[in-house]
Write an enzyme that holds these catalytic residues in place. Structure first.
Site, mmCIF file in Angstrom:
data_model
loop_
_atom_site.group_PDB
_atom_site.id
_atom_site.type_symbol
_atom_site.label_atom_id
_atom_site.label_comp_id
_atom_site.label_asym_id
_atom_site.label_seq_id
_atom_site.Cartn_x
_atom_site.Cartn_y
_atom_site.Cartn_z
ATOM 1 C CB ILE A 15 12.876 12.386 4.716
ATOM 2 C CG1 ILE A 15 12.095 11.105 4.424
ATOM 3 C CG2 ILE A 15 11.929 13.479 5.195
ATOM 4 C CD1 ILE A 15 11.490 10.435 5.641
ATOM 5 C CG PHE A 84 16.158 13.984 8.416
ATOM 6 C CD1 PHE A 84 14.822 13.647 8.323
ATOM 7 C CD2 PHE A 84 16.542 15.277 8.116
ATOM 8 C CE1 PHE A 84 13.880 14.585 7.940
ATOM 9 C CE2 PHE A 84 15.606 16.216 7.719
ATOM 10 C CZ PHE A 84 14.278 15.880 7.631
ATOM 11 C CB SER A 128 8.711 6.164 12.919
ATOM 12 O OG SER A 128 7.912 5.162 12.362
ATOM 13 C CE1 TYR A 153 13.619 3.262 12.079
ATOM 14 C CE2 TYR A 153 11.459 2.229 12.245
ATOM 15 C CZ TYR A 153 12.247 3.311 11.912
ATOM 16 O OH TYR A 153 11.648 4.446 11.426
ATOM 17 C CE LYS A 157 13.640 6.788 13.719
ATOM 18 N NZ LYS A 157 14.471 7.941 13.409
ATOM 19 C CG LEU A 204 3.550 -1.012 -1.492
ATOM 20 C CD1 LEU A 204 3.507 -2.483 -1.895
ATOM 21 C CD2 LEU A 204 2.196 -0.564 -0.954
ATOM 22 N NE ARG A 298 6.411 -6.229 5.994
ATOM 23 C CZ ARG A 298 6.705 -5.050 5.449
ATOM 24 N NH1 ARG A 298 7.667 -4.949 4.538
ATOM 25 N NH2 ARG A 298 6.040 -3.960 5.775
ATOM 26 N N GLY A 300 4.872 -9.243 11.895
ATOM 27 C CA GLY A 300 4.966 -7.948 12.585
ATOM 28 C C GLY A 300 4.257 -6.811 11.872
HETATM 29 N N1 UFG Z 1 4.166 -4.559 1.317
HETATM 30 C C1 UFG Z 1 3.913 -5.591 0.437
HETATM 31 N N2 UFG Z 1 4.935 -6.024 -0.351
HETATM 32 C C2 UFG Z 1 6.177 -5.487 -0.309
HETATM 33 C C3 UFG Z 1 6.436 -4.422 0.586
HETATM 34 C C4 UFG Z 1 5.398 -3.994 1.409
HETATM 35 O O1 UFG Z 1 2.796 -6.092 0.381
HETATM 36 O O2 UFG Z 1 7.060 -5.930 -1.030
HETATM 37 C C5 UFG Z 1 3.064 -4.076 2.180
HETATM 38 C C6 UFG Z 1 3.335 -4.291 3.650
HETATM 39 O O3 UFG Z 1 2.953 -5.571 4.062
HETATM 40 C C7 UFG Z 1 2.495 -3.176 4.262
HETATM 41 C C8 UFG Z 1 2.540 -2.054 3.210
HETATM 42 O O4 UFG Z 1 2.948 -2.687 2.001
HETATM 43 O O5 UFG Z 1 1.179 -3.601 4.384
HETATM 44 C C9 UFG Z 1 3.542 -0.969 3.539
HETATM 45 O O6 UFG Z 1 4.787 -1.575 3.831
HETATM 46 P P1 UFG Z 1 6.131 -0.738 3.943
HETATM 47 O O7 UFG Z 1 7.229 -1.689 4.237
HETATM 48 O O8 UFG Z 1 6.272 0.157 2.769
HETATM 49 O O9 UFG Z 1 5.841 0.231 5.174
HETATM 50 P P2 UFG Z 1 5.553 -0.125 6.710
HETATM 51 O O10 UFG Z 1 4.333 0.652 7.066
HETATM 52 O O11 UFG Z 1 5.496 -1.544 6.991
HETATM 53 O O12 UFG Z 1 6.852 0.448 7.393
HETATM 54 C C10 UFG Z 1 7.097 1.824 7.336
HETATM 55 C C11 UFG Z 1 8.586 2.085 7.462
HETATM 56 C C12 UFG Z 1 9.095 1.756 8.809
HETATM 57 C C13 UFG Z 1 8.261 2.383 9.855
HETATM 58 C C14 UFG Z 1 6.808 2.078 9.657
HETATM 59 C C15 UFG Z 1 5.927 2.787 10.598
HETATM 60 O O13 UFG Z 1 9.299 1.322 6.514
HETATM 61 O O14 UFG Z 1 10.408 2.239 8.921
HETATM 62 O O15 UFG Z 1 6.407 2.456 8.354
HETATM 63 O O16 UFG Z 1 4.664 2.194 10.606
HETATM 64 F F1 UFG Z 1 8.611 1.946 11.072
#
Ligand code: UFG
Length: 344
Positions: A15, A84, A128, A153, A157, A204, A298, A300
């Protein structure tokens, strides 16, 4: 006219680098402060390729206060700091909590001390939406309750936001904002900068693009039995270029204020998309079938979260312009450029 200098900690990161581009485009002079622990040395040159200007770089750890003070003092008058630099992997933070507290909280303390020592008033903090945890009401506004963090983490924040607020109470000429990012994705449309995940991606979109290019065999969708229309989790995915522009808007908001202030803003699109929607949109853009399977949930994971962005729109005069399609197209072009340039 002389350009105003902005210190951008973590300015070579994902970012941070996009934000440097937008600061240069807006007529500022960003100075990158980065120890390159999770970023590449070639990023400042890439910023130059995009903007015509190569930002100056201070190669230091934010927590190394004494060296930092000396180095930043030598840069002359600094108009503001955008902070950042931090570790951001949720899973890793549970295994290495001390690294996270040290790198994220000690660094922020050190940066605030620097602001006090050098009488720098404007501070933009990279926070975040993780602070909202599993929200009870959607969309989440900045007044939504802060939930107990799910990981060290997330806790760092929350602690940093409190730290900034305490500092503001003690030093009322401070002008500071915490920007709560939803899910930043995508890359610069030039494909010169973008996300460079270390090892196996946690998030993702990089997982999708790496699967599509053949670096990963298969994407696992973490659960399709949630209480959402298609059973997969919902997030507010924001294009990193829109997000970067919000930092320029936030700094200009601080500059315009004659008084000290501390405020919080959500940065998102205001719209939620499910994991399956992201995958399906990607398949259309890349014109390919993605290898994916449905796996277990997953631990949490937040089921549904998206932002109320009216405060950012009204006060920062900022809103997103780019779509999920733009973001996934740019992420995919970036991934393909990495394959060609062999820098992943
Ligand atoms: N997901 C999958 N498969 C993967 C990766 C992710 O299905 O291989 C799903 C997750 O379960 C979730 C969605 O895609 O439903 C988004 O997941 P991310 O890991 O991309 O993002 P998150 O929202 O879980 O986490 C992000 C940041 C964190 C931050 C958070 C705030 O990575 O640092 O947003 O909500 F804290």
């Amino acid at each position: 006219m002389k350009r105003k200098k902005i210190l951008v900690t973590g300015g070579a990161g994902y970012i941070g680098s996009h934000t440097c581009v937008e600061f240069i485009n807006a007529g500022y002079e960003p100075i990158i402060l980065d120890n390159f622990s999770n970023s590449k040395e070639f990023i400042p040159e890439r910023i130059q390729e995009i903007t015509g200007t190569k930002p100056r770089v201070i190669d230091l750890d934010c927590a190394a206060y004494e060296s930092l003070l000396e180095a930043v003092k030598a840069e002359g008058n600094i108009n503001g700091i955008v902070h950042f630099a931090a570790f951001k992997a949720v899973g890793e933070s549970t295994r290495k909590p001390l690294d996270y507290y040290y790198n994220n909280v000690a660094s922020t303390t050190s940066i605030l001390k620097l602001m006090e020592a050098l009488a720098i008033d404007n501070f933009v903090f990279s926070s975040s939406c993780t602070v909202y945890g599993q929200p009870d009401v959607l969309p989440v506004t900045e007044d939504s309750p802060i939930k107990a963090a799910e990981s060290p983490y997330g806790r760092t924040k929350q602690i940093c936001e409190d730290l900034i607020q305490d500092f503001y109470k003690a030093k009322e000429d401070l002008k500071a904002v915490s920007l709560r990012y939803f899910n930043p994705i995508g890359a610069h449309p030039s494909s010169l900068i973008g996300e460079l995940p270390l090892g196996v991606p946690n998030n993702l979109v990089p997982y999708i693009t790496q699967t599509a290019i053949g670096l990963r065999q298969n994407l696992t969708i973490f659960g399709d039995d949630y209480d959402t229309p298609d059973g997969t989790c919902i997030r507010d995915y924001i294009h990193v270029v829109d997000l970067a522009k919000a930092h320029v808007a936030a700094l200009s908001y601080l500059e315009k204020s004659n008084n000290g202030l501390y405020d919080i803003f959500n940065l998102g699109t205001g719209t939620g998309n499910s994991v399956l929607e992201v995958v399906n949109t990607f398949e259309k853009i890349a014109q390919m079938k993605l290898n994916y399977t449905i796996g277990p949930r997953r631990q949490g994971d937040i089921v549904k979260v998206f932002a109320d962005v009216s405060k950012s729109k009204n006060l920062l005069n900022w809103e997103t312009k780019l779509s999920l399609i733009d973001a996934l197209r740019d992420a995919w072009n970036w991934e393909k450029s990495l394959k060609t340039a062999d820098i992943s």
